[in-house]
Design a protein around this motif. Structure first.
Motif, PDB file in Angstrom:
ATOM      1  N   GLY A  96      12.835   0.847  -9.868  1.00  0.00           N
ATOM      2  CA  GLY A  96      14.288   0.449  -9.309  1.00  0.00           C
ATOM      3  C   GLY A  96      15.505  -0.817  -9.249  1.00  0.00           C
ATOM      4  N   GLY A  97      15.110  -1.611  -9.810  1.00  0.00           N
ATOM      5  CA  GLY A  97      15.336  -2.977 -10.183  1.00  0.00           C
ATOM      6  C   GLY A  97      15.054  -3.921  -8.850  1.00  0.00           C
ATOM      7  N   GLY A  98      14.025  -3.149  -7.811  1.00  0.00           N
ATOM      8  CA  GLY A  98      13.389  -4.077  -6.841  1.00  0.00           C
ATOM      9  C   GLY A  98      11.883  -4.526  -7.978  1.00  0.00           C
ATOM     10  N   LYS A  99      11.550  -5.494  -6.942  1.00  0.00           N
ATOM     11  CA  LYS A  99      10.645  -5.929  -6.732  1.00  0.00           C
ATOM     12  C   LYS A  99       9.295  -5.023  -5.487  1.00  0.00           C
ATOM     13  CE  LYS A  99      11.775 -10.794  -7.098  1.00  0.00           C
ATOM     14  NZ  LYS A  99      12.080 -11.326  -7.268  1.00  0.00           N
ATOM     15  N   VAL A 100       7.656  -4.801  -6.216  1.00  0.00           N
ATOM     16  CA  VAL A 100       7.115  -4.622  -5.041  1.00  0.00           C
ATOM     17  C   VAL A 100       6.045  -5.856  -4.876  1.00  0.00           C
ATOM     18  CG1 VAL A 100       5.452  -2.490  -5.294  1.00  0.00           C
ATOM     19  CG2 VAL A 100       6.997  -2.089  -6.392  1.00  0.00           C
ATOM     20  N   ALA A 101       5.526  -5.375  -2.907  1.00  0.00           N
ATOM     21  CA  ALA A 101       4.846  -6.414  -2.352  1.00  0.00           C
ATOM     22  C   ALA A 101       3.781  -5.682  -2.922  1.00  0.00           C
ATOM     23  CB  ALA A 101       5.504  -6.526  -1.209  1.00  0.00           C
ATOM     24  N   LEU A 102       2.578  -6.480  -2.871  1.00  0.00           N
ATOM     25  CA  LEU A 102       1.419  -5.868  -2.383  1.00  0.00           C
ATOM     26  C   LEU A 102       1.205  -5.477  -0.905  1.00  0.00           C
ATOM     27  CD1 LEU A 102      -1.748  -9.604  -3.602  1.00  0.00           C
ATOM     28  CD2 LEU A 102      -0.544  -7.155  -4.916  1.00  0.00           C
ATOM     29  N   ASN A 103       0.359  -3.932  -1.357  1.00  0.00           N
ATOM     30  CA  ASN A 103       0.524  -3.570  -0.191  1.00  0.00           C
ATOM     31  C   ASN A 103      -0.605  -4.148   0.869  1.00  0.00           C
ATOM     32  OD1 ASN A 103      -2.535  -2.607  -1.083  1.00  0.00           O
ATOM     33  ND2 ASN A 103      -1.123  -0.368  -1.616  1.00  0.00           N
ATOM     34  N   ASP A 104      -1.309  -3.858   2.175  1.00  0.00           N
ATOM     35  CA  ASP A 104      -2.232  -3.874   3.144  1.00  0.00           C
ATOM     36  C   ASP A 104      -3.622  -3.590   2.614  1.00  0.00           C
ATOM     37  OD1 ASP A 104      -0.449  -5.280   4.602  1.00  0.00           O
ATOM     38  OD2 ASP A 104      -0.502  -3.364   5.879  1.00  0.00           O
ATOM     39  N   ALA A 105      -3.301  -3.083   1.304  1.00  0.00           N
ATOM     40  CA  ALA A 105      -4.926  -3.098   0.923  1.00  0.00           C
ATOM     41  C   ALA A 105      -5.131  -4.056  -0.569  1.00  0.00           C
ATOM     42  CB  ALA A 105      -4.900  -0.929   0.536  1.00  0.00           C
ATOM     43  N   GLY A 106      -4.402  -5.003  -0.463  1.00  0.00           N
ATOM     44  CA  GLY A 106      -4.513  -5.622  -1.415  1.00  0.00           C
ATOM     45  C   GLY A 106      -4.121  -5.035  -2.533  1.00  0.00           C
ATOM     46  N   GLN A 107      -3.669  -3.991  -2.893  1.00  0.00           N
ATOM     47  CA  GLN A 107      -3.018  -3.333  -3.857  1.00  0.00           C
ATOM     48  C   GLN A 107      -2.112  -3.651  -4.467  1.00  0.00           C
ATOM     49  OE1 GLN A 107      -4.862   0.194  -3.669  1.00  0.00           O
ATOM     50  NE2 GLN A 107      -6.972  -0.215  -4.155  1.00  0.00           N
ATOM     51  N   PRO A 108      -1.291  -3.218  -5.614  1.00  0.00           N
ATOM     52  CA  PRO A 108       0.019  -3.787  -5.820  1.00  0.00           C
ATOM     53  C   PRO A 108       0.388  -2.133  -5.877  1.00  0.00           C
ATOM     54  CG  PRO A 108      -1.325  -3.754  -8.061  1.00  0.00           C
ATOM     55  CD  PRO A 108      -2.264  -4.052  -6.940  1.00  0.00           C
ATOM     56  N   GLY A 109       1.512  -1.977  -5.581  1.00  0.00           N
ATOM     57  CA  GLY A 109       2.416  -0.839  -5.875  1.00  0.00           C
ATOM     58  C   GLY A 109       2.113  -0.249  -4.409  1.00  0.00           C
ATOM     59  N   TYR A 110       1.861   0.617  -4.652  1.00  0.00           N
ATOM     60  CA  TYR A 110       2.086   2.107  -3.200  1.00  0.00           C
ATOM     61  C   TYR A 110       0.309   2.553  -3.144  1.00  0.00           C
ATOM     62  CZ  TYR A 110       1.806   6.673  -1.165  1.00  0.00           C
ATOM     63  OH  TYR A 110       2.055   7.851  -0.539  1.00  0.00           O
ATOM     64  N   THR A 111      -0.101   3.182  -2.512  1.00  0.00           N
ATOM     65  CA  THR A 111      -1.193   4.037  -2.407  1.00  0.00           C
ATOM     66  C   THR A 111      -0.908   4.948  -0.923  1.00  0.00           C
ATOM     67  OG1 THR A 111      -2.364   2.325   0.150  1.00  0.00           O
ATOM     68  CG2 THR A 111      -2.874   1.497  -2.291  1.00  0.00           C
ATOM     69  N   ALA A 112      -1.575   6.266  -1.697  1.00  0.00           N
ATOM     70  CA  ALA A 112      -1.819   7.478  -0.967  1.00  0.00           C
ATOM     71  C   ALA A 112      -3.071   7.507   0.101  1.00  0.00           C
ATOM     72  CB  ALA A 112      -2.097   8.530  -1.633  1.00  0.00           C
ATOM     73  N   LEU A 113      -2.536   8.270   0.698  1.00  0.00           N
ATOM     74  CA  LEU A 113      -3.313   9.045   1.825  1.00  0.00           C
ATOM     75  C   LEU A 113      -4.365   9.688   1.763  1.00  0.00           C
ATOM     76  CD1 LEU A 113       0.146  10.126   4.195  1.00  0.00           C
ATOM     77  CD2 LEU A 113      -0.754   7.258   4.243  1.00  0.00           C
ATOM     78  N   CYS A 114      -5.471   9.323   2.582  1.00  0.00           N
ATOM     79  CA  CYS A 114      -6.196  10.027   2.073  1.00  0.00           C
ATOM     80  C   CYS A 114      -7.458  10.147   3.492  1.00  0.00           C
ATOM     81  CB  CYS A 114      -7.644   9.603   1.483  1.00  0.00           C
ATOM     82  SG  CYS A 114      -6.384   9.434  -0.370  1.00  0.00           S
ATOM     83  N   ALA A 115      -7.405   9.263   4.396  1.00  0.00           N
ATOM     84  CA  ALA A 115      -8.328   9.567   5.997  1.00  0.00           C
ATOM     85  C   ALA A 115      -8.407  10.596   6.624  1.00  0.00           C
ATOM     86  CB  ALA A 115      -7.947   8.420   6.407  1.00  0.00           C
ATOM     87  N   ARG A 116      -9.000  11.487   7.148  1.00  0.00           N
ATOM     88  CA  ARG A 116      -9.331  12.903   7.705  1.00  0.00           C
ATOM     89  C   ARG A 116      -8.212  12.536   9.045  1.00  0.00           C
ATOM     90  NH1 ARG A 116     -12.318  17.005   6.063  1.00  0.00           N
ATOM     91  NH2 ARG A 116     -13.856  15.921   4.273  1.00  0.00           N
TER      92      ARG A 116
END
Length: 165
Positions: A96-116
């Motif tokens: 969207g014209g902005g920049k994305v940080a590495l998330n807390d998992a150390g990955q670029p972008g978004y990580t989905a929820l998976c833990a129960r």
């Protein structure tokens, strides 16, 4: 009188709504497909207009579970005209014209929820007093979050609860 400020903000939001103006806000649908485990796309977020004096925007998507807080996605240096972030590839570092940080998992972008179990999902939307935080896409989330708090004019939150089977 610390209780007057929340009351005043609520009254200002109410009067803006009555005047036909959308208040500074962020919206996330509880049915967004990006909330499904292993989603490879980002959530759709909708924003109300920023307050006067804003030079850029930032949004942080995070997940809180007992004894754990995880930053899932942080987009910063968003242009003022941004009213919505549409779904796209979760690993993108430009959105969207902005920049994305590495998330807390150390990955670029978004990580989905998976833990129960129960997840309290928060989306924080920030109005900032600078046009850029001065760091590149891929900067660690915690570092960008610190910079956001140094330049924050205003912050609003969306919250929803999701229970993963």
């Amino acid at each position: 009188m610390p209780t007057l400020k929340p009351l005043l903000l609520a009254l200002l939001s109410l009067s803006a709504a009555r005047a036909g103006k959308v208040p500074f806000s962020v919206t996330l649908s509880p049915h967004d497909p990006a909330l499904a485990c292993h989603s490879a796309s980002t959530p759709v977020l909708t924003f109300g207009p920023p307050p006067p004096g804003t030079h850029s925007l930032a949004v942080l998507f995070w997940d809180q579970r007992p004894n754990q807080l995880s930053g899932r996605w942080l987009v910063f240096d968003l242009p003022l005209k941004t009213t919505r972030l549409d779904t796209q590839d979760a690993s993108r570092l430009q959105v969207g014209g902005g920049k994305v940080a590495l998330n807390d998992a150390g990955q670029p972008g978004y990580t989905a929820l998976c833990a129960r179990g129960r997840h309290d999902i928060y989306v924080d939307f920030y109005a900032l007093d600078v046009p850029s935080l001065g760091v590149p896409a891929g900067t660690p989330l915690r570092k960008v979050h610190t910079l956001i708090h140094q330049h924050k004019l205003r912050e609003v939150k969306a919250h929803l609860v999701r229970v993963m089977p």
